[in-house]
Design a protein around this motif. Sequence first.
Motif, short mmCIF file in Angstrom:
data_model
loop_
_atom_site.label_atom_id
_atom_site.label_comp_id
_atom_site.label_asym_id
_atom_site.label_seq_id
_atom_site.Cartn_x
_atom_site.Cartn_y
_atom_site.Cartn_z
N PRO A 132 -28.13 67.62 -22.17
CA PRO A 132 -27.92 67.98 -21.00
C PRO A 132 -27.16 66.92 -20.17
CG PRO A 132 -30.03 68.04 -21.21
CD PRO A 132 -29.39 67.69 -22.54
N GLU A 133 -27.85 65.70 -20.27
CA GLU A 133 -27.45 64.57 -19.58
C GLU A 133 -27.23 63.23 -20.64
OE1 GLU A 133 -29.30 63.79 -15.71
OE2 GLU A 133 -30.71 65.19 -16.48
N ARG A 136 -28.24 59.71 -20.01
CA ARG A 136 -29.41 59.06 -19.93
C ARG A 136 -30.12 58.73 -21.23
NH1 ARG A 136 -33.12 63.28 -16.52
NH2 ARG A 136 -34.63 61.80 -17.17
N TYR A 137 -29.52 59.04 -22.32
CA TYR A 137 -30.14 58.76 -23.63
C TYR A 137 -29.40 57.69 -24.35
CZ TYR A 137 -31.90 63.51 -23.33
OH TYR A 137 -32.66 64.52 -23.07
#
Length: 143
Positions: A132-133, A136-137
Motif C-alpha cells: 500500500p505504501e 515505507r518498506y
Amino acid sequence: MSFDEWRRDGFVISTDQARIDRASTWQFIRTTYWGEKLTEDRFLRSLDRALVFGLYGPDGKQAGFGRVVTDYARFAWLSDVFVAPELRGRGLGRWLAETIVGYPPIADVDRWVLATRDAHGVYRPLGFGPLPEPARYMLKTRG
C-alpha cells in the motif's frame, strides 16, 4: 512432533517436516528464478527454521511445497511455493496456497508478504496485493 493434514481427490497436504523430500524439493527450487542463486546448504537451513507444507500425490510422492517464515502473531512470509509441472492446471497450487494462509495457527497474522513474478492470479484471490505504501518498506539483501 505433531502435524496437520488435509486431503482432496487423493492428494494430501501435510505440515510434517519429516515427510518433506528435501533432495527433490531442492532439485526443483534450484531451477526456479527465485532459487537460481541459492546454495543447497542455505536452502536446507531455511527448511529447518520454517513452517513447511508438503503436497503429496495419490502415490505418496511429493508433488508440491510451500513454506512460511513467521512469528505466529504479527508477520508471515510465504515463500518457495510450487507444484510439479506435470500436475499444474488442477487447482492444486490454489489449494496449497489457501491451505497455507488459512492454517489456524497463522491465519490471523497481521501482515503476510510474498514475492512473485508470475503467480499473481493465485495469490490475489487470497487477499494479496501491491504494497500500500511501498516507500515505507525497505529491503536489505546479502549482496
